[in-house]
Design a protein around this motif. Structure first.
Motif, short mmCIF file in Angstrom:
data_model
loop_
_atom_site.label_atom_id
_atom_site.label_comp_id
_atom_site.label_asym_id
_atom_site.label_seq_id
_atom_site.Cartn_x
_atom_site.Cartn_y
_atom_site.Cartn_z
N TRP A 138 9.45 1.73 1.04
CA TRP A 138 8.03 1.76 1.41
C TRP A 138 7.89 1.71 2.92
CZ3 TRP A 138 4.47 -2.21 3.19
CH2 TRP A 138 3.12 -1.82 3.11
N SER B 117 -0.11 -0.28 -2.13
CA SER B 117 0.96 0.56 -1.57
C SER B 117 0.39 1.80 -0.89
CB SER B 117 1.92 0.98 -2.70
OG SER B 117 2.88 1.89 -2.22
N GLU C 26 7.12 3.76 -4.44
CA GLU C 26 6.45 2.82 -5.33
C GLU C 26 7.28 2.59 -6.59
OE1 GLU C 26 3.28 0.42 -7.01
OE2 GLU C 26 4.18 0.81 -5.07
#
Length: 472
Positions: free
Chosen positions: A231, A364, A349
């Motif tokens: 991420w 996210s 994710e």
């Protein structure tokens, strides 16, 4: 998590959502700086300050909006209700932003700050849920590329509508008054956007559900995401891709006007050629990823983007056709990488869910959208500040050579440098298709184990034989 291909109608519907966003957002990217400096009448430095200041607000509001979307419960799902209810006030705010009140200079600056801030907040409220929607329409990471490809092809359609018609409509509606022309034209574009949002809401469905109900606090959501290295790497890709794109978009009208010497019709044609290149790139992106990995295609297209931006620097202002061809190539390369970068977001994710057992899609994607808007703000601020440093004068008959140099740098070499960093960030991301297949298989097995009587005896082995954490 459900498997299966998505219908063409639903892919078109998903793309229509971002087409609606960009009927307004593209106007902000392409024309707001020009509108502020040459029509509204405020300095480039103030414009840069306006663009940058809102990003401090976004640092707070974006994750909050993501958390709100994650916790939304309705008969339409978590994310679709926002696409139904927010576009109307967003359209009103956009028209007000392109309205020029007959106030004092200080009053006009305050009005610009306020209307830009309101538009940005409403854009956050619709676009974060929309972007998160892209992570839950399917669990198939290859279908995600296809879905994002349709999205950006239709974004290209929105850009075509906007760029081919905006300046001519401004002249036609305004009849010599550009302020009035911008206001009426943006009202028309916003009406078109509302129909696009409606089509998206009616055709798209949410299929991927979180492993468990999201009951953690926002701080824990953010800590969980921050522990996900993929991420963090995607945030870098998002920022750098947005930064180089919005730099070129923000400088395009200045480049076409002052370097190439084009009028309103010529500017529309020049910008439209770039949009067509972007559409072509996004259309062929899923074809390329069928024969190679997403990661390899992204890196190679980014390298080609760097080379084309450097080549454009050496094209002189009197070589209009050659400049248009090189801009076409630049946008093809950018278009190839764009849907892949958005697919990377959903892949990250999935990796985070595999790693931690939690899926916080809204938060996210809120982080990704914040970094995208940070790239927009950095680009808008840099355009404003560099034009100011170069002595750019809005509405002048001619510009000083230093101002022209700044415009060329903003459109060529600076985006090339940013794209070098983007290429390195893509290489660092490193999740290839084979690993994503293993992650997806493991998540599906975990979901199956969760529903079985012996759910406590789940397999603890993840991709490549590494141990994965237990789901809490």
């Amino acid at each position: 998590m459900q498997k299966g291909r998505i219908s063409i109608v639903e892919k078109i519907g998903f793309g229509m959502g971002d087409a609606g966003n960009n009927m307004t957002f593209a106007a902000v990217v392409m024309y707001l700086s020009y509108f502020y400096t040459d029509v509204y009448g405020i300095s480039p430095a103030v414009v840069g300050t306006i663009f940058l200041s809102m990003r401090f607000v976004d640092a707070v509001t974006d994750p909050i909006m993501g958390a709100i979307a994650d916790r939304t419960r309705s008969r339409w799902g978590r994310f679709r209700p926002w696409i139904l209810f927010i576009p109307v006030p967003l359209a009103v705010a956009c028209v007000l932003m392109f309205t020029t009140p007959d106030w004092s200079d200080q009053g006009k600056i305050i009005y610009a700050f306020v209307t830009y801030a309101v538009m940005s907040l409403l854009y956050t409220a619709v676009n974060i849920p929309y972007c998160a929607l892209g992570g839950v329409v399917t669990s198939d990471h290859r279908e995600r590329v296809s879905c994002q490809s349709w999205r950006f092809v239709l974004v290209g359609v929105a850009y075509l509508i906007l760029n081919s018609s905006l300046m001519p409509l401004v002249e036609w509606f305004g009849e010599g008054d550009q302020a009035r022309g911008f206001q009426i034209t943006m009202g028309l574009m916003c009406v078109i956007a509302l129909f696009m949002f409606g089509f998206c809401f009616a055709t798209v469905r949410e299929r991927v559900q979180p492993v468990e109900n999201t009951s953690n606090g926002l701080i824990k959501d953010l800590k969980t995401l921050a522990a996900n290295p993929k991420w963090r790497q995607v945030l870098a890709i998002t920022f750098l891709q947005a930064f180089q794109f919005f730099l070129r978009q923000g400088a395009a009208i200045y480049y076409a006007t002052w370097v190439l010497g084009l009028g309103a019709a010529g500017i529309s044609i020049f910008v439209t050629s770039g949009v067509l290149g972007g559409m072509a790139g996004t259309a062929i992106s899923p074809l390329l990823t069928r024969h190679s990995t997403k990661l390899r295609v992204f890196i190679l297209s980014s390298i080609a983007l760097v080379a084309a931006c450097v080549a454009l620097y050496f094209v002189s202002g009197d070589q209009v056709i050659l400049a248009a061809i090189v801009v076409l190539v630049i946008n093809i390369c950018h278009g190839i990488g764009t849907p892949i970068a958005w697919a990377f977001m959903a892949d990250a994710e999935d990796y985070g869910e595999w790693q931690s057992g939690y899926r916080n899609t809204g938060v996210s994607f809120a982080g990704n959208l914040f970094f995208l808007k940070l790239g927009l703000a950095a680009a808008g601020g840099l355009v404003g500040f560099m034009l100011s440093m170069g002595g750019y004068v809005g509405g002048a008959d001619a510009q000083e050579p230093q101002a022209l140099t700044m415009i060329v740098l903003l459109f060529t070499l600076i985006p090339a440098l940013v794209s070098v960093l983007m290429t390195l960030a893509g290489w660092r991301f490193g999740l290839d298709d084979a690993e994503m297949d293993r992650i997806r298989h493991d998540l599906e097995a975990r979901a199956g184990d969760r529903s079985s009587p012996n759910s406590d005896e789940t397999d603890r082995t993840g991709p490549s034989g590494t141990a994965r954490p237990a789901t809490t």
